[in-house]
Design a protein around this motif. Structure first.
Motif, PDB file in Angstrom:
ATOM      1  N   ASP A   1       0.812  -1.214   0.000  1.00 26.32           N
ATOM      2  CA  ASP A   1       0.000   0.000   0.000  1.00 26.32           C
ATOM      3  C   ASP A   1       0.848   1.267   0.000  1.00 26.32           C
ATOM      4  O   ASP A   1       0.447   2.289  -0.557  1.00 26.32           O
ATOM      5  CB  ASP A   1      -0.925   0.015   1.224  1.00 26.32           C
ATOM      6  CG  ASP A   1      -2.016  -1.036   1.133  1.00 26.32           C
ATOM      7  OD1 ASP A   1      -2.274  -1.505   0.004  1.00 26.32           O
ATOM      8  OD2 ASP A   1      -2.594  -1.399   2.171  1.00 26.32           O
ATOM      9  N   SER A   2       2.021   1.215   0.610  1.00 29.71           N
ATOM     10  CA  SER A   2       2.853   2.421   0.694  1.00 29.71           C
ATOM     11  C   SER A   2       3.287   2.883  -0.692  1.00 29.71           C
ATOM     12  O   SER A   2       3.251   4.083  -0.998  1.00 29.71           O
ATOM     13  CB  SER A   2       4.076   2.162   1.576  1.00 29.71           C
ATOM     14  OG  SER A   2       4.883   1.121   1.023  1.00 29.71           O
ATOM     15  N   GLU A   3       3.700   1.949  -1.552  1.00 29.41           N
ATOM     16  CA  GLU A   3       4.126   2.346  -2.893  1.00 29.41           C
ATOM     17  C   GLU A   3       2.928   2.690  -3.776  1.00 29.41           C
ATOM     18  O   GLU A   3       3.032   3.534  -4.671  1.00 29.41           O
ATOM     19  CB  GLU A   3       4.973   1.242  -3.531  1.00 29.41           C
ATOM     20  CG  GLU A   3       6.314   1.053  -2.830  1.00 29.41           C
ATOM     21  CD  GLU A   3       7.336   0.361  -3.690  1.00 29.41           C
ATOM     22  OE1 GLU A   3       8.495   0.806  -3.664  1.00 29.41           O
ATOM     23  OE2 GLU A   3       6.986  -0.627  -4.379  1.00 29.41           O
ATOM     24  N   LYS A   4       1.798   2.079  -3.517  1.00 31.45           N
ATOM     25  CA  LYS A   4       0.593   2.451  -4.250  1.00 31.45           C
ATOM     26  C   LYS A   4       0.223   3.901  -3.939  1.00 31.45           C
ATOM     27  O   LYS A   4      -0.148   4.663  -4.836  1.00 31.45           O
ATOM     28  CB  LYS A   4      -0.550   1.504  -3.877  1.00 31.45           C
ATOM     29  CG  LYS A   4      -1.792   1.654  -4.738  1.00 31.45           C
ATOM     30  CD  LYS A   4      -2.827   0.582  -4.427  1.00 31.45           C
ATOM     31  CE  LYS A   4      -2.375  -0.789  -4.863  1.00 31.45           C
ATOM     32  NZ  LYS A   4      -3.441  -1.808  -4.697  1.00 31.45           N
ATOM     33  N   GLN A   5       0.355   4.290  -2.669  1.00 29.55           N
ATOM     34  CA  GLN A   5       0.061   5.663  -2.282  1.00 29.55           C
ATOM     35  C   GLN A   5       1.045   6.638  -2.929  1.00 29.55           C
ATOM     36  O   GLN A   5       0.671   7.702  -3.425  1.00 29.55           O
ATOM     37  CB  GLN A   5       0.110   5.795  -0.756  1.00 29.55           C
ATOM     38  CG  GLN A   5      -0.227   7.185  -0.225  1.00 29.55           C
ATOM     39  CD  GLN A   5      -1.634   7.620  -0.560  1.00 29.55           C
ATOM     40  OE1 GLN A   5      -2.557   6.800  -0.555  1.00 29.55           O
ATOM     41  NE2 GLN A   5      -1.806   8.901  -0.868  1.00 29.55           N
ATOM     42  N   LYS A   6       2.342   6.272  -2.930  1.00 26.96           N
ATOM     43  CA  LYS A   6       3.352   7.121  -3.588  1.00 26.96           C
ATOM     44  C   LYS A   6       3.021   7.318  -5.061  1.00 26.96           C
ATOM     45  O   LYS A   6       3.158   8.413  -5.609  1.00 26.96           O
ATOM     46  CB  LYS A   6       4.738   6.482  -3.460  1.00 26.96           C
ATOM     47  CG  LYS A   6       5.394   6.620  -2.106  1.00 26.96           C
ATOM     48  CD  LYS A   6       6.792   6.022  -2.155  1.00 26.96           C
ATOM     49  CE  LYS A   6       7.486   6.109  -0.797  1.00 26.96           C
ATOM     50  NZ  LYS A   6       8.842   5.502  -0.859  1.00 26.96           N
ATOM     51  N   LEU A   7       2.598   6.241  -5.704  1.00 26.36           N
ATOM     52  CA  LEU A   7       2.281   6.301  -7.128  1.00 26.36           C
ATOM     53  C   LEU A   7       1.097   7.242  -7.371  1.00 26.36           C
ATOM     54  O   LEU A   7       1.106   8.048  -8.317  1.00 26.36           O
ATOM     55  CB  LEU A   7       1.986   4.896  -7.649  1.00 26.36           C
ATOM     56  CG  LEU A   7       1.894   4.718  -9.162  1.00 26.36           C
ATOM     57  CD1 LEU A   7       3.215   5.077  -9.824  1.00 26.36           C
ATOM     58  CD2 LEU A   7       1.508   3.274  -9.496  1.00 26.36           C
ATOM     59  N   MET A   8       0.088   7.156  -6.536  1.00 27.92           N
ATOM     60  CA  MET A   8      -1.069   8.037  -6.684  1.00 27.92           C
ATOM     61  C   MET A   8      -0.664   9.505  -6.560  1.00 27.92           C
ATOM     62  O   MET A   8      -1.168  10.370  -7.287  1.00 27.92           O
ATOM     63  CB  MET A   8      -2.120   7.690  -5.633  1.00 27.92           C
ATOM     64  CG  MET A   8      -2.791   6.346  -5.827  1.00 27.92           C
ATOM     65  SD  MET A   8      -3.912   5.914  -4.477  1.00 27.92           S
ATOM     66  CE  MET A   8      -5.152   7.191  -4.653  1.00 27.92           C
ATOM     67  N   GLU A   9       0.265   9.777  -5.668  1.00 25.27           N
ATOM     68  CA  GLU A   9       0.679  11.165  -5.429  1.00 25.27           C
ATOM     69  C   GLU A   9       1.484  11.747  -6.577  1.00 25.27           C
ATOM     70  O   GLU A   9       1.628  12.977  -6.680  1.00 25.27           O
ATOM     71  CB  GLU A   9       1.485  11.234  -4.130  1.00 25.27           C
ATOM     72  CG  GLU A   9       0.658  10.912  -2.883  1.00 25.27           C
ATOM     73  CD  GLU A   9       1.516  10.746  -1.643  1.00 25.27           C
ATOM     74  OE1 GLU A   9       2.757  10.803  -1.778  1.00 25.27           O
ATOM     75  OE2 GLU A   9       0.954  10.524  -0.548  1.00 25.27           O
ATOM     76  N   LEU A  10       2.013  10.894  -7.454  1.00 26.28           N
ATOM     77  CA  LEU A  10       2.829  11.369  -8.571  1.00 26.28           C
ATOM     78  C   LEU A  10       2.009  11.821  -9.775  1.00 26.28           C
ATOM     79  O   LEU A  10       2.549  12.421 -10.704  1.00 26.28           O
ATOM     80  CB  LEU A  10       3.804  10.271  -9.021  1.00 26.28           C
ATOM     81  CG  LEU A  10       4.978   9.960  -8.088  1.00 26.28           C
ATOM     82  CD1 LEU A  10       5.778   8.779  -8.623  1.00 26.28           C
ATOM     83  CD2 LEU A  10       5.875  11.185  -7.933  1.00 26.28           C
ATOM     84  N   GLN A  11       0.718  11.517  -9.784  1.00 24.88           N
ATOM     85  CA  GLN A  11      -0.089  11.869 -10.956  1.00 24.88           C
ATOM     86  C   GLN A  11      -0.200  13.386 -11.103  1.00 24.88           C
ATOM     87  O   GLN A  11      -0.475  14.111 -10.149  1.00 24.88           O
ATOM     88  CB  GLN A  11      -1.484  11.258 -10.858  1.00 24.88           C
ATOM     89  CG  GLN A  11      -2.318  11.460 -12.129  1.00 24.88           C
ATOM     90  CD  GLN A  11      -3.675  10.791 -12.054  1.00 24.88           C
ATOM     91  OE1 GLN A  11      -4.132  10.431 -10.980  1.00 24.88           O
ATOM     92  NE2 GLN A  11      -4.321  10.624 -13.198  1.00 24.88           N
ATOM     93  N   GLY A  12      -0.001  13.880 -12.330  1.00 20.60           N
ATOM     94  CA  GLY A  12      -0.070  15.307 -12.600  1.00 20.60           C
ATOM     95  C   GLY A  12      -1.476  15.787 -12.881  1.00 20.60           C
ATOM     96  O   GLY A  12      -2.414  14.989 -13.037  1.00 20.60           O
ATOM     97  N   GLN A  13      -1.633  17.086 -12.992  1.00 21.79           N
ATOM     98  CA  GLN A  13      -2.937  17.682 -13.225  1.00 21.79           C
ATOM     99  C   GLN A  13      -3.522  17.284 -14.585  1.00 21.79           C
ATOM    100  O   GLN A  13      -4.739  17.237 -14.749  1.00 21.79           O
ATOM    101  CB  GLN A  13      -2.832  19.211 -13.138  1.00 21.79           C
ATOM    102  CG  GLN A  13      -2.637  19.739 -11.730  1.00 21.79           C
ATOM    103  CD  GLN A  13      -3.791  19.381 -10.813  1.00 21.79           C
ATOM    104  OE1 GLN A  13      -4.952  19.563 -11.168  1.00 21.79           O
ATOM    105  NE2 GLN A  13      -3.475  18.866  -9.634  1.00 21.79           N
ATOM    106  N   ASP A  14      -2.641  17.008 -15.552  1.00 25.61           N
ATOM    107  CA  ASP A  14      -3.142  16.610 -16.877  1.00 25.61           C
ATOM    108  C   ASP A  14      -3.507  15.132 -16.942  1.00 25.61           C
ATOM    109  O   ASP A  14      -3.883  14.621 -18.001  1.00 25.61           O
ATOM    110  CB  ASP A  14      -2.110  16.944 -17.962  1.00 25.61           C
ATOM    111  CG  ASP A  14      -0.806  16.157 -17.804  1.00 25.61           C
ATOM    112  OD1 ASP A  14      -0.636  15.464 -16.777  1.00 25.61           O
ATOM    113  OD2 ASP A  14       0.050  16.242 -18.710  1.00 25.61           O
ATOM    114  N   GLY A  15      -3.403  14.414 -15.805  1.00 29.10           N
ATOM    115  CA  GLY A  15      -3.747  12.993 -15.754  1.00 29.10           C
ATOM    116  C   GLY A  15      -2.576  12.064 -15.960  1.00 29.10           C
ATOM    117  O   GLY A  15      -2.698  10.853 -15.760  1.00 29.10           O
ATOM    118  N   SER A  16      -1.415  12.613 -16.363  1.00 35.53           N
ATOM    119  CA  SER A  16      -0.268  11.764 -16.677  1.00 35.53           C
ATOM    120  C   SER A  16       0.602  11.542 -15.443  1.00 35.53           C
ATOM    121  O   SER A  16       0.452  12.195 -14.417  1.00 35.53           O
ATOM    122  CB  SER A  16       0.579  12.418 -17.772  1.00 35.53           C
ATOM    123  OG  SER A  16       1.271  13.547 -17.248  1.00 35.53           O
TER     124      SER A  16
END
Length: 555
Positions: A508-523
């Motif tokens: 879950d920790s890396e899943k959360q990190k991944l979610m936080e990396l998403q940019g405003q344009d969706g990428s």
């Protein structure tokens, strides 16, 4: 010659006594393969499972499974009143119906199994029956199908010709149909199921016994003999007035996946924005990439148009979804496959064909039934032709360039081999991959894939093949756990999250990190999956990490 019996079909010609006394499926391998799948469901859900024995005949399979698993409930379905009134049944719940319209409400069963039944259907009834199975199956339930499905198009043609002549000898007016496994997979996946498992064994089928058991004593096997002589996929032996066929029997398991329930408007919007980003980047199947001096560096220097990004994105996100938002990916790959062996770049003069692009590209086309089996087998033959002296596949399918080993490339070639049921021909490569895993050699990256997680991720794709899964599953989990938390690159995070979910490891920790990396344009941020050999030249974009991240967060 034989006496033609008019107005007969597969269902009326059989008697309860026939099914109880003569059935080449009645052996421990057949029943064990079904039981293994049921046992896996019991481990997850407990033994209070409601099962449907479909096209049950006299209910042999359902009764056997109930003897082994006393807690399960079995309901029996068949279209023949004679079968369901057999003395073999006592107070069992029975459904008299056609398999294409079972006649019960939605989501009643945890498991559906059908052994030796579907190949009594015509071609048009297959999608109807499979759609009906998915309708009456509960979410996360499984469908177990066991029959003599065809592994290749050539085998399908031969089997269907034989079965047509069998129908002629038996005097039946119905036309039965045997699909390929990939065809079967496509039908189920198209209606919301996912492929889960495949097992196989062989039976020796006496044509003489097959007819005599149905009361047909006079028959001519010459047409069947001629069909067999003109093909190379089915083994057989002529014995006096009989022909013994060696039929491969496949046990195919599918799972019904519950619709993804979005937890919030925020999450739903993020997923939509990510897909919209890929749609915007998609240029009729092509995705731009950029030449970078570091894997995560932004760059304005466009790389030459390359085919590989589209293949990777299709394999990662849209495989087995031919009706997806990015269906043009398939047409783009098909267009380049029409030229024969695939090359990394659109411009075939820049690089010769390579093992990786062809293994991944043709695997995607094969799994979506978009290429003939003869074509993909020729491609695989070419890969084998460039093995090194130790029997390990190499990178380039050309003598014009120095050749090299790459453990990720070899992994993708092994996946391709297993798809073609040719895993035995790449055994030394498989052994080498396991040695690379055991030694930790992959931690330095491979020649063309700089991240250690690429090797673990692509090796994890082989888990769909039981024979190799049992060799690598435990080891993969151990190596993955050591990698968790090592890097924060979006591709590394996504690959580790996807593999963690596949292996049942909490991440879950890396899943959360991944979610936080998403940019405003969706990428997700620019990252590179591969590099130009040992040079510090990376081919990166936002499209591939976005595709991997979507898969990781919706796995």
């Amino acid at each position: 010659m034989f006496k033609v019996m008019k107005n007969k079909d597969q269902f009326s010609i059989r008697t309860p006594e026939y099914l109880e006394s003569y059935d080449p499926f009645h052996n421990s391998i057949s029943l064990n393969q079904i039981a293994i799948n049921i046992q896996e469901q019991i481990k997850v859900k407990g033994d209070s499972l409601r099962c449907l024995d479909s096209m049950a005949g006299t209910g042999i399979v359902g009764r056997k499974m109930r003897e082994v698993f006393s807690g399960i409930e079995v309901v029996f379905q068949d279209k023949s009143p004679g079968m369901l009134s057999s003395d073999a049944y006592q107070n069992d719940e029975r459904i008299l119906s056609d398999v294409t319209a079972i006649g019960v409400s939605d989501e009643l069963f945890d498991i559906i199994f059908c052994r030796g039944g579907l190949n009594n259907l015509g071609e048009d009834d297959y999608p109807k029956a499979l759609r009906e199975y998915l309708r009456v199956l509960r979410n996360d339930g499984i469908i177990i199908l066991q029959d003599h499905f065809a592994k290749t198009e050539e085998a399908k043609e031969a089997i269907n010709q034989i079965e047509a002549e069998v129908a002629n000898i038996e005097g039946r007016s119905d036309k039965t149909y045997v699909p390929t496994i990939e065809e079967l997979r496509g039908l189920v996946v198209g209606d919301g199921g996912v492929f889960s498992n495949e097992q196989a064994f062989e039976i020796c089928l006496s044509m003489k016994d097959r007819f005599v058991s149905k009361g047909i004593d006079n028959f001519d096997l010459s047409k069947i003999s001629k069909i067999l002589e003109g093909q190379k996929t089915i083994e057989y032996e002529k014995v006096e007035d009989d022909i013994i066929l060696v039929y491969p029997i496949f046990t195919i398991t599918f799972k019904k996946v519950a619709p993804i329930v979005k937890k919030s408007v925020y999450e739903r919007t993020n997923a939509d924005r990510a897909i919209e980003f890929l749609e915007d980047e998609n240029q009729n199947g092509f995705f731009s990439s950029y030449v970078n001096i570091a894997r995560d560096a932004e760059s304005l220097q466009r790389a030459p148009n390359e085919v590989f990004s589209s293949i990777v994105i299709t394999d990662t996100l849209f495989k087995n979804r031919p009706d997806s938002e990015l269906a043009s990916n398939f047409q783009y790959i098909e267009k380049h496959a029409q030229q024969g062996q695939l090359t990394f770049f659109e411009d075939r003069n820049l690089l010769p064909p390579d093992t990786d692009t062809n293994s991944l590209g043709y695997s995607v086309l094969l799994e979506n039934r978009r290429v003939d089996s003869a074509v993909v087998n020729e491609i695989f033959d070419a890969i084998l032709a460039y093995m090194d002296s130790n029997g390990i596949v190499q990178v380039w399918l050309s003598k014009d360039r120095p050749n090299h080993l790459d453990c990720v490339v070899a992994t993708n070639a092994t996946y391709f081999a297993y798809l073609l049921n040719r895993g035995d021909e790449i055994k030394r490569t498989e052994d080498w991959l396991i040695a690379v895993l055991d030694s930790g050699q992959y931690l330095e990256g491979s020649r063309y894939y700089h991240s250690p997680d690429s090797f673990l991720y692509f090796l994890g794709r082989l888990m769909k093949f039981p024979r190799i899964a049992e060799k690598i599953q435990v080891k993969l989990g151990q190596h993955l756990q050591k990698r968790i938390g090592e890097t924060d690159y979006p591709l590394d995070l996504a690959m580790r999250v996807i593999l963690s979910d596949s292996l049942g490891i909490q991440n879950d920790s890396e899943k959360q990190k991944l979610m936080e990396l998403q940019g405003q344009d969706g990428s997700w941020p620019t990252d590179a999956l591969y590099r130009e050999g040992r040079k510090l030249i990376f081919y990166g974009n936002k499209s591939i990490p976005t595709a991997f991240s979507i898969k990781a967060l919706n796995h």
